[in-house]
Design a protein around this motif. Sequence first.
Motif, mmCIF file in Angstrom:
data_model
loop_
_atom_site.group_PDB
_atom_site.id
_atom_site.type_symbol
_atom_site.label_atom_id
_atom_site.label_comp_id
_atom_site.label_asym_id
_atom_site.label_seq_id
_atom_site.Cartn_x
_atom_site.Cartn_y
_atom_site.Cartn_z
ATOM 1 N N UNK A 114 10.914 8.195 -16.130
ATOM 2 C CA UNK A 114 12.323 8.199 -15.743
ATOM 3 C C UNK A 114 12.504 7.700 -14.310
ATOM 4 N N UNK A 115 11.448 7.807 -13.507
ATOM 5 C CA UNK A 115 11.541 7.387 -12.111
ATOM 6 C C UNK A 115 10.977 5.997 -11.850
ATOM 7 N N UNK A 116 10.673 5.259 -12.886
ATOM 8 C CA UNK A 116 10.097 3.919 -12.712
ATOM 9 C C UNK A 116 11.196 2.873 -12.723
ATOM 10 N N UNK A 117 11.074 1.870 -11.866
ATOM 11 C CA UNK A 117 12.062 0.794 -11.915
ATOM 12 C C UNK A 117 11.638 -0.224 -12.968
ATOM 13 N N UNK A 118 12.647 -0.910 -13.522
ATOM 14 C CA UNK A 118 12.354 -1.944 -14.521
ATOM 15 C C UNK A 118 12.232 -1.396 -15.928
ATOM 16 N N UNK A 119 12.410 -0.085 -16.066
ATOM 17 C CA UNK A 119 12.323 0.522 -17.395
ATOM 18 C C UNK A 119 13.731 0.676 -17.974
ATOM 19 N N UNK A 125 -8.034 -0.444 -16.398
ATOM 20 C CA UNK A 125 -6.752 -0.702 -17.045
ATOM 21 C C UNK A 125 -5.615 -0.573 -16.033
ATOM 22 N N UNK A 126 -4.812 -1.639 -15.917
ATOM 23 C CA UNK A 126 -3.647 -1.569 -15.020
ATOM 24 C C UNK A 126 -2.368 -1.556 -15.835
ATOM 25 N N UNK A 127 -1.376 -0.768 -15.367
ATOM 26 C CA UNK A 127 -0.125 -0.649 -16.116
ATOM 27 C C UNK A 127 0.987 -1.443 -15.437
ATOM 28 N N UNK A 128 1.802 -2.111 -16.238
ATOM 29 C CA UNK A 128 2.941 -2.869 -15.713
ATOM 30 C C UNK A 128 4.218 -2.352 -16.372
ATOM 31 N N UNK A 129 5.059 -1.726 -15.558
ATOM 32 C CA UNK A 129 6.227 -1.029 -16.096
ATOM 33 C C UNK A 129 7.432 -1.933 -16.298
ATOM 34 N N UNK A 130 7.427 -3.119 -15.689
ATOM 35 C CA UNK A 130 8.611 -3.974 -15.782
ATOM 36 C C UNK A 130 8.875 -4.351 -17.239
ATOM 37 N N UNK A 131 10.103 -4.160 -17.672
ATOM 38 C CA UNK A 131 10.447 -4.462 -19.060
ATOM 39 C C UNK A 131 10.016 -3.365 -20.030
ATOM 40 N N UNK A 132 9.579 -2.246 -19.467
ATOM 41 C CA UNK A 132 9.170 -1.132 -20.325
ATOM 42 C C UNK A 132 10.348 -0.583 -21.118
ATOM 43 N N UNK A 133 10.081 -0.108 -22.338
ATOM 44 C CA UNK A 133 11.151 0.410 -23.191
ATOM 45 C C UNK A 133 11.030 1.923 -23.287
ATOM 46 N N UNK A 134 12.033 2.615 -22.750
ATOM 47 C CA UNK A 134 12.017 4.082 -22.762
ATOM 48 C C UNK A 134 12.836 4.607 -23.940
ATOM 49 N N UNK A 135 12.187 5.405 -24.744
ATOM 50 C CA UNK A 135 12.889 6.073 -25.839
ATOM 51 C C UNK A 135 12.929 7.550 -25.550
ATOM 52 N N UNK A 151 7.392 5.616 -22.653
ATOM 53 C CA UNK A 151 7.722 4.221 -22.406
ATOM 54 C C UNK A 151 6.679 3.335 -23.060
ATOM 55 N N UNK A 152 7.141 2.333 -23.796
ATOM 56 C CA UNK A 152 6.205 1.318 -24.273
ATOM 57 C C UNK A 152 6.092 0.248 -23.195
ATOM 58 N N UNK A 153 4.896 0.090 -22.664
ATOM 59 C CA UNK A 153 4.730 -0.864 -21.574
ATOM 60 C C UNK A 153 3.424 -1.617 -21.740
ATOM 61 N N UNK A 154 3.119 -2.456 -20.747
ATOM 62 C CA UNK A 154 1.952 -3.323 -20.874
ATOM 63 C C UNK A 154 0.779 -2.740 -20.095
ATOM 64 N N UNK A 155 -0.352 -2.641 -20.764
ATOM 65 C CA UNK A 155 -1.584 -2.260 -20.094
ATOM 66 C C UNK A 155 -2.537 -3.448 -20.139
ATOM 67 N N UNK A 156 -3.242 -3.672 -19.033
ATOM 68 C CA UNK A 156 -4.071 -4.879 -18.964
ATOM 69 C C UNK A 156 -5.449 -4.511 -18.413
ATOM 70 N N UNK A 157 -6.488 -4.880 -19.133
ATOM 71 C CA UNK A 157 -7.861 -4.565 -18.742
ATOM 72 C C UNK A 157 -8.375 -5.642 -17.785
ATOM 73 N N UNK A 158 -8.399 -5.306 -16.489
ATOM 74 C CA UNK A 158 -8.749 -6.321 -15.480
ATOM 75 C C UNK A 158 -10.225 -6.711 -15.559
ATOM 76 N N UNK A 159 -10.990 -5.986 -16.313
ATOM 77 C CA UNK A 159 -12.395 -6.370 -16.487
ATOM 78 C C UNK A 159 -12.499 -7.557 -17.448
ATOM 79 N N UNK A 160 -11.527 -7.671 -18.362
ATOM 80 C CA UNK A 160 -11.604 -8.708 -19.397
ATOM 81 C C UNK A 160 -10.758 -9.943 -19.087
ATOM 82 N N UNK A 161 -9.690 -9.778 -18.318
ATOM 83 C CA UNK A 161 -8.888 -10.958 -17.953
ATOM 84 C C UNK A 161 -8.692 -11.015 -16.443
ATOM 85 N N UNK A 162 -8.593 -12.257 -15.932
ATOM 86 C CA UNK A 162 -8.432 -12.412 -14.485
ATOM 87 C C UNK A 162 -6.979 -12.223 -14.082
ATOM 88 N N UNK A 163 -6.065 -12.789 -14.934
ATOM 89 C CA UNK A 163 -4.656 -12.785 -14.556
ATOM 90 C C UNK A 163 -3.883 -11.934 -15.566
#
Lengths: 374, 292
Positions: free
Chosen positions: A344-349, A274-284, A161-173
């Motif tokens: 395969x078991x994630x919602x929003x993908x 690093x936090x992962x956000x699966x919503x809108x993830x693209x599964x190939x 899945x291509x999804x968003x990873x976000x480094x909470x050390x570098x950004x607040x939101x």
Amino acid sequence: MSSQRTHARRGMRGRPGTLTALMVGALVATFASACGGSDSGSGSGSGGDPKSLVIAGWGGSFTAANKEAFYDQFEKETGIKVTIATPGGGFAAKVAAQRAGNNIEWDLLEAPGGDTSKLVLDGNLEKFPASLVQAVTPLVADGALRPSPAEPYYLDHGGTVNLIGCNTKLVKKCPTNPREFFDVKSFPGTRGITANNPIFTSLFGLAGDGVQPQQYFPADVDRAMNSLKRIKPNVSVWATTPAQMQQAIVDGEVAIMQAPNTVLISAMKSVPELKLYWEGGLLFDEGWCVPKGAKNKEAAFKFIQWYAEKRELQAKFTTKLGAGTAGRDMQKYLSPEVLKNLPINKTGVTLVDGMAGAKQQQELGKRLREILVG
Amino acid sequence: MRQMRRRTRTRGWQSTFSGPTGLALIAPFLAVAAVFIVYPFVELLRTAFGEPNGFGNVGDFLKSPAARRTLWTTCFTSLIVTVIVVGLGAVLAWSLRTTRSRLTRMVIAMAVFVPLWMGAVMKIYAFTVLLERFGVVNRTLTSIGLIDEPVQLLRTQFAVVAGMTYQMLPYAVLPMYAVYVTIDLNLIQAAESMGASRVRALRDVVTPLALPGLLASTVIVYVICIGYYLTPVLLGGATAPFTASLIADDIFNLFQPQQAAVSSVLLLIVAGIVILGGLRLVGRERMRRALG
């Protein structure tokens, strides 16, 4: 030349001859090595040696995990020597180029999303023999033989899945979905986008512009490109290889990265924030397949069957990387914790229609290049 | 002088062959050249100027802003690198030629040779470590207070120029040194004894003698530069590729070999113009001498 040398000897500093010779030698050696060592990416075919198998993968942690879980063991059990090539992407076009040049270098592909469909569409894959289909059907999940059991060209192993990873050390939101990722005002931070497959990148652009998954295809090319063009000034890395993606995250070059789950999960070892956000993830889907005319196709099919039989090894691989698996009844082999995190078991993908993507791949690729470079 | 020598050696071993023998001896090379140089080159031209529009393919190709920008990036970045490399190379080679200190000679020679012997990937990776966001350069600049927060160095044109300059330096130093070796250093003393300053002596005596070599290294460096592939990809990133990357992209990702062929031919033309221009400027004979 001899007159030059005597001439020089009369100068202030003597004995330049040795140094000159050394320099010329060095120059020659460099040219020779530069000519010989330019192509590091491809493995060499071995002309149909039954004890040899060349597997092409996309490198990085993914191929490393495959080697650890499967290739080494396969080599030990069967005596078939596995050679790994890591072209890093663009499998469909590379196989097409190899076929055009009448020299298929690879026997088996661990081909990532989109490429498998394109390969099927172009008629560049060997169909699985009936005996193989019969042997693996009870071992693999329903629908793992793709595009259909009647036309078995590749064995899907769960995909990434291509999804968003976000480094909470570098950004607040952190942006939690593609729309927020593209909203650079509300969610400031340096961004990275994966650009090794034009379908992934274009659909991400569409999602960022608010297009709903059911409207992805046929892709509105202009809309996708405009969306990517708008965000371009805020993107410091357009990563084309997994290694690049990983480097950008680990070095803190980007705070927010859109990348495959395998890369992000692997990067989390160095960047626990690093936090992962699966919503809108693209599964190939992603699969084992054999290029048409492969020199060692028997060994390749043998590997596929062997892989299907080894569900405990598949579980080991999945646990390590969080990538999918082809096995049937995998709940018996995997811990609930790992099962929960499977793509395969994630919602929003959304499972991307690889065939539809493959049809537009070239157009999207050309247009994406204009956006990136132009 | 050479001709005189030749005339006196009419018997015994001869350094020249009769026409047919010479031709026979050179035949293997001609065969190899035909198979590996001429044939692929003709195929390349056929692909580039064949289907669908013949010579119009070039026009079609140049309609793409990405293709135009890439060609410009390639030529312009190579020019910057060439100017820096030849300038720096001239100074280094001159130091190598004139220094009396064995240590200085060794240091310069090693500085020139070691990068030559290192693999390209290793050199580029070293630059990545230096230039990344929290890399050596950024950390040093931050700690001495020159910058407040890390600046983007990796994936910029600066990174590409720095990486290429480092890799190309030997290609300028070596030919320049070969030329300087042929210059009689007593000429400088002679000029100075006539009242010229050291700078004037270098400018009026050494530079004109070294000019063919200078131009020859300029041509060599530039022609190698425009073919760079790995460095722009790894240090410059996906948004500022060189034409070589575009060629790879066309072949391996988009599968349009015809576009790749057009790019290749355009690069060949640029290289051809630079080489011919160099020959015209210095004259063929002097260029031949400069290249040894």
